[in-house]
Scaffold this active site. Structure first.
Site, PDB file in Angstrom:
ATOM      1  N   TRP A 141       0.806  -1.232   0.000  1.00  0.00           N
ATOM      2  CA  TRP A 141       0.000   0.000   0.000  1.00  0.00           C
ATOM      3  C   TRP A 141       0.834   1.275   0.000  1.00  0.00           C
ATOM      4  O   TRP A 141       1.797   1.395   0.769  1.00  0.00           O
ATOM      5  CB  TRP A 141      -0.883   0.013   1.250  1.00  0.00           C
ATOM      6  CG  TRP A 141      -1.527   1.342   1.490  1.00  0.00           C
ATOM      7  CD1 TRP A 141      -1.019   2.387   2.213  1.00  0.00           C
ATOM      8  CD2 TRP A 141      -2.775   1.782   0.981  1.00  0.00           C
ATOM      9  NE1 TRP A 141      -1.887   3.446   2.192  1.00  0.00           N
ATOM     10  CE2 TRP A 141      -2.981   3.107   1.445  1.00  0.00           C
ATOM     11  CE3 TRP A 141      -3.772   1.188   0.182  1.00  0.00           C
ATOM     12  CZ2 TRP A 141      -4.132   3.842   1.139  1.00  0.00           C
ATOM     13  CZ3 TRP A 141      -4.908   1.930  -0.117  1.00  0.00           C
ATOM     14  CH2 TRP A 141      -5.068   3.233   0.361  1.00  0.00           C
ATOM     15  N   ASN A 160       0.112   5.736  -0.022  1.00  0.00           N
ATOM     16  CA  ASN A 160      -0.715   6.924  -0.265  1.00  0.00           C
ATOM     17  C   ASN A 160       0.186   8.144  -0.429  1.00  0.00           C
ATOM     18  O   ASN A 160       1.070   8.089  -1.298  1.00  0.00           O
ATOM     19  CB  ASN A 160      -1.908   7.077   0.687  1.00  0.00           C
ATOM     20  CG  ASN A 160      -1.633   7.089   2.157  1.00  0.00           C
ATOM     21  OD1 ASN A 160      -1.240   6.088   2.730  1.00  0.00           O
ATOM     22  ND2 ASN A 160      -1.867   8.210   2.808  1.00  0.00           N
ATOM     23  N   ASP A 161      -0.007   9.206   0.275  1.00  0.00           N
ATOM     24  CA  ASP A 161       0.577  10.522  -0.059  1.00  0.00           C
ATOM     25  C   ASP A 161       2.080  10.527  -0.380  1.00  0.00           C
ATOM     26  O   ASP A 161       2.865   9.858   0.304  1.00  0.00           O
ATOM     27  CB  ASP A 161       0.441  11.482   1.122  1.00  0.00           C
ATOM     28  CG  ASP A 161      -0.895  11.474   1.788  1.00  0.00           C
ATOM     29  OD1 ASP A 161      -1.804  10.776   1.330  1.00  0.00           O
ATOM     30  OD2 ASP A 161      -1.028  12.180   2.801  1.00  0.00           O
ATOM     31  N   GLN A 180       3.790   7.725   1.989  1.00  0.00           N
ATOM     32  CA  GLN A 180       3.069   6.974   3.008  1.00  0.00           C
ATOM     33  C   GLN A 180       3.014   5.517   2.570  1.00  0.00           C
ATOM     34  O   GLN A 180       2.534   5.204   1.453  1.00  0.00           O
ATOM     35  CB  GLN A 180       1.651   7.540   3.158  1.00  0.00           C
ATOM     36  CG  GLN A 180       1.604   8.903   3.819  1.00  0.00           C
ATOM     37  CD  GLN A 180       1.907   8.808   5.299  1.00  0.00           C
ATOM     38  OE1 GLN A 180       1.034   8.499   6.102  1.00  0.00           O
ATOM     39  NE2 GLN A 180       3.150   9.075   5.684  1.00  0.00           N
ATOM     40  N   ASP A 190       0.512  16.998   8.956  1.00  0.00           N
ATOM     41  CA  ASP A 190       1.064  17.167   7.607  1.00  0.00           C
ATOM     42  C   ASP A 190       1.919  18.431   7.460  1.00  0.00           C
ATOM     43  O   ASP A 190       1.697  19.261   6.576  1.00  0.00           O
ATOM     44  CB  ASP A 190      -0.068  17.154   6.556  1.00  0.00           C
ATOM     45  CG  ASP A 190      -0.934  15.910   6.645  1.00  0.00           C
ATOM     46  OD1 ASP A 190      -0.493  14.926   7.266  1.00  0.00           O
ATOM     47  OD2 ASP A 190      -2.056  15.915   6.107  1.00  0.00           O
ATOM     48  N   GLU A 208      -5.992  18.785   4.666  1.00  0.00           N
ATOM     49  CA  GLU A 208      -4.816  17.931   4.794  1.00  0.00           C
ATOM     50  C   GLU A 208      -3.700  18.445   3.874  1.00  0.00           C
ATOM     51  O   GLU A 208      -3.943  19.195   2.934  1.00  0.00           O
ATOM     52  CB  GLU A 208      -5.156  16.475   4.425  1.00  0.00           C
ATOM     53  CG  GLU A 208      -6.223  15.873   5.339  1.00  0.00           C
ATOM     54  CD  GLU A 208      -6.508  14.400   5.107  1.00  0.00           C
ATOM     55  OE1 GLU A 208      -6.601  13.672   6.108  1.00  0.00           O
ATOM     56  OE2 GLU A 208      -6.645  13.963   3.953  1.00  0.00           O
TER      57      GLU A 208
HETATM   58  C1  FRU Z   1      -3.905  12.336   3.420  1.00  0.00           C
HETATM   59  C2  FRU Z   1      -3.645  11.766   4.795  1.00  0.00           C
HETATM   60  C3  FRU Z   1      -2.814  12.718   5.627  1.00  0.00           C
HETATM   61  C4  FRU Z   1      -2.158  11.815   6.623  1.00  0.00           C
HETATM   62  C5  FRU Z   1      -1.916  10.576   5.814  1.00  0.00           C
HETATM   63  C6  FRU Z   1      -2.015   9.301   6.588  1.00  0.00           C
HETATM   64  O1  FRU Z   1      -4.207  11.364   2.474  1.00  0.00           O
HETATM   65  O2  FRU Z   1      -4.869  11.478   5.444  1.00  0.00           O
HETATM   66  O3  FRU Z   1      -3.555  13.768   6.217  1.00  0.00           O
HETATM   67  O4  FRU Z   1      -0.985  12.361   7.155  1.00  0.00           O
HETATM   68  O5  FRU Z   1      -2.876  10.579   4.768  1.00  0.00           O
HETATM   69  O6  FRU Z   1      -1.590   8.208   5.839  1.00  0.00           O
END
Ligand code: FRU
Length: 518
Positions: A51, A53-54, A70, A185, A236
């Site tokens: 996985w 994400n950001d 992430q 963040d 965010e």
């Molecule tokens: C945005 C978010 C951020 C946080 C992260 C957690 O997608 O929710 O605000 O730091 O992902 O994985």
């Protein structure tokens, strides 16, 4: 949907292929499976497995662009967050590195940024070997589960070997939590005029700014946004930077804010504010909302610190919390957008931001053909062959409707259409392929106001194995979307009114960035 066959342009008409499985990527060591799974992006960054994400910690240092992200290394759904790591010399081809930051007793490692501490203000390195310093959010799951509000704090870590190994600061957290539930963040940059570090973070649905001389001791200096912009969800991943206004000597400050939910076409999206920042306070007289992208898959995007050419380069996470955990991939989940240069423009008294793929993309691109099209036919096939791994640009004079489909012989298609009555450009992926993994993926049809006033417009489409990025007018209007067709799209057809003229169709293919990289 029908196929319109009134005009076949012979120079585009290549043989119609049966369903093409995603192409295997050749590798130096004969591992032809590497990055060749169904839906695996070929010219976008994705983790080799699990996985993501950001994007986090985007920073350039000593010839290297770092991309932290992430990452949950145990599963293809979100879990205890780490910072994954990859590096690149050109922002196009990436090399995977070991995980940079692991969770610890203060919590999971949520999103944040990284800076080159050139003058060793932190004391972590030396003037000769300035440290890279990462600033991130700690998320203490036990605190959240206990029903507390103060479970997010800010921490720092440093690296003296250009990102290969990291040491967490023993004085963490550097910013504690005064009972604010969503408090995260941090994005940090060096503010020249006031000669101090500025940190922007989000608290619920507004932003807070902090200042520091040494990256360790932070003072709250101001807040922004309780009354401005969109507030349909939590704010965010903020980012604050200065940009020149194209074609003038004016400079303005831009504040990016991701918001989830509350995007104009549903779920997660990125709004921005254009204003001024005096080293303490961000102000704007902007009224109304501005959005970076009207597609559904560009979220949590931030920009690079310390770029060698001073360009403002943005990378977003190409997904949406509405359905991110359910997309139909098995080995890894999700990709980044292409790196895009941000530029600021002014029209009348209105500022707007463009985001457009960086020029370096040309290094993996080869031209298939450029053709001037003089036809004024109303329905025709513009291209017929595998469209994936393509970079397509065409120009059109828009005074009446334009309706483009990218599709395959399995009756799966996406549509980009402009309606002269409503002056709306729309992107429709309701029939794009696999959509039923989550009920809010296919709809709504995405809409964006667009009034080209009979100008020549430019449309650029970047089509990877599971995404389409649409850039209109050099990135002023953008739709970024994931798609999961069961077979590759293998035709592009156009339906227009007779006096809409499609001109100059340019087609490039893009080579896999993973080739020879394993
Ligand atoms: C945005 C978010 C951020 C946080 C992260 C957690 O997608 O929710 O605000 O730091 O992902 O994985």
């Amino acid at each position: 949907m029908k196929l319109y066959l009134t005009l076949l342009l012979p120079f585009f008409f290549l043989s119609c292929k049966d369903s093409n499985p995603p192409k295997a990527v050749e590798s130096n060591n004969g591992d032809s499976q590497y990055y060749s799974e169904a839906y695996r992006p070929q010219f976008h960054f994705s983790p080799s497995e699990k996985w993501m994400n950001d994007p986090n910690g985007l920073v350039y240092h000593k010839g290297t662009y770092h991309l932290f992200y992430q990452y949950y290394p145990e599963d293809i759904v979100w879990g205890p967050m780490h910072w994954g790591h990859a590096v690149s010399e050109d922002l196009i081809r990436w090399t995977h590195k070991p995980i940079a930051l692991y969770p610890d007793e203060l919590g999971y490692i949520f999103s944040g940024s990284a800076v080159v501490d050139h003058h060793n203000s932190s004391g972590f390195g030396t003037e000769e070997n300035p440290p890279l310093v990462a600033i991130f959010t700690y998320h203490l799951m036990e605190g959240e589960q206990a029903g507390r509000n103060d479970f997010q704090t800010q921490g720092i870590a440093y690296s003296l070997d250009n990102g290969d190994s990291w040491t967490k600061y023993e004085g963490n957290p550097v910013i504690g939590n005064s009972n604010i539930r969503d408090f995260r963040d941090p994005k940090v940059f060096w503010h020249e005029q006031s000669e101090r570090w500025i940190l922007t973070l989000v608290a619920g649905d507004y932003a807070k700014f902090y200042a520091s001389q040494n990256l360790k001791d932070w003072d709250l200096v101001s807040e922004f946004g309780r009354e401005q912009g969109a507030h349909g969800g939590v704010w965010e991943c903020p980012d604050l930077f200065k940009l020149p206004v194209a074609g003038s000597s004016e400079e303005k400050w831009v504040l990016l804010i991701s918001i989830n939910p509350g995007a104009p076409n549903g779920g997660s999206g990125t709004q921005y504010f254009v204003g001024d920042f005096d080293g303490t306070t961000f102000t704007t007289d902007q009224s109304g909302e501005k959005w970076l992208d009207h597609g559904r898959d560009n979220y949590a995007g931030v920009t690079y610190n310390n770029t060698p050419d001073g360009k403002r380069v943005f990378i977003g996470w190409m997904s949406n919390w509405d359905y991110a955990r359910s997309t139909p991939t098995e080995v890894w989940r999700s990709a980044m957008t292409l790196p895009r240069e941000l530029q600021l423009h002014k029209e009348g008294d209105q500022y707007f931001l463009t985001n457009y793929p960086i020029d370096a993309l040309s290094s993996i691109s080869s031209e298939v053909g450029t053709h001037d099209i003089t036809s004024t036919n109303t329905n025709f096939i513009l291209y017929r062959d595998d469209l994936h791994n393509s970079d397509i640009t065409f120009e059109a004079k828009l005074s009446e409707k334009l309706d483009i489909h990218l599709g395959n012989d399995n009756d799966e298609w996406v549509q980009l259409a402009w309606d002269p009555e409503s002056k709306v450009m729309q992107f429709d992926r309701t029939r794009s392929g696999q959509t039923d993994f989550k009920d809010n993926f296919a709809s709504p049809v995405q809409k964006q106001s667009y009034d080209p006033q009979q100008r020549d417009v430019e449309v650029r489409l970047l089509i990877d194995q599971s995404s389409i990025e649409v850039f209109i007018d050099k990135g002023r209007y953008v739709f970024t979307n994931q798609v999961f067709p069961e077979q590759p799209y293998n035709f592009m057809d156009v339906e227009t009114a007779p006096n809409v003229i499609i001109k100059r169709f340019k087609h490039h293919t893009l080579t896999s960035i993973w080739k020879g990289n394993e």
